[in-house]
Design an enzyme around this catalytic site. Sequence first.
Site, mmCIF file in Angstrom:
data_model
loop_
_atom_site.group_PDB
_atom_site.id
_atom_site.type_symbol
_atom_site.label_atom_id
_atom_site.label_comp_id
_atom_site.label_asym_id
_atom_site.label_seq_id
_atom_site.Cartn_x
_atom_site.Cartn_y
_atom_site.Cartn_z
ATOM 1 C CG HIS A 93 -1.686 -1.279 1.385
ATOM 2 N ND1 HIS A 93 -1.251 -2.280 2.231
ATOM 3 C CD2 HIS A 93 -2.793 -1.754 0.766
ATOM 4 C CE1 HIS A 93 -2.081 -3.313 2.151
ATOM 5 N NE2 HIS A 93 -3.017 -3.023 1.269
HETATM 6 S S1 FES Z 1 1.722 -0.561 3.363
HETATM 7 FE FE1 FES Z 1 0.102 -1.930 3.777
HETATM 8 S S2 FES Z 1 1.137 -3.725 4.425
HETATM 9 FE FE2 FES Z 1 2.730 -2.307 4.071
#
Ligand code: FES
Length: 202
Positions: free
Chosen positions: A157
């Site tokens: 993410h």
């Molecule tokens: S940014 Fe979501 S698991 Fe690492």
Amino acid sequence: MSTEGVNVTRRRFLLASTTVVGAVGTGFIAYPFVASMQPSAKTQAAGAPVEVDISKIEPGQLLIVEWRGKPVWIVRRTEESLKGLKEQSLLDRLRDADSNESEQPDYAKNEYRAINSEYLVVIGICTHLGCSPSYIKKDDTHNLPGWWMGGFFCPCHGSFFDLAGRVFKGVPAPLNLVIPKHAFFANGTKVMIGVDPEGGAT
Ligand code: FES
């Protein structure tokens, strides 16, 4: 940093992440994984400390070992990167620069998040939802901002961490990466993961 500043930072990170994700796959195999040092499955399950020879790690290199079923990264930081970790321009971009909210032993609650500043020993699991980030050096050819001094990128993410495992503002991960208990011995050529310097196993 203003809200606008955070948004700009995040946008820049998100923009950068597209390039990084594509490149990480090929770079990852360059990191040595010390399979021969892994304890048996039975020993691992018992949570035994793991002893690692760090005498061959070059400045800037990352070594990955496994402890309690988790990846543990050992990074030998350069003089330049150690200086960079103290720069205000970096500290201003971090969510928990003093590690007040994050998890580490007391002896690693400092600007380097380490008992021996040259070596970062950190659990390589993102504090957002548990993906394993990748090591991105300062000079790696990714579309990162000019102030990037090296650190870690989680492709799931788009979270970024510096070379002390400190999380940047404006990314999903809420906390710095976790520092496990660890102790150096044999004149600093070995590290034991899972024990305090005093010798008490976790
Ligand atoms: S940014 Fe979501 S698991 Fe690492």
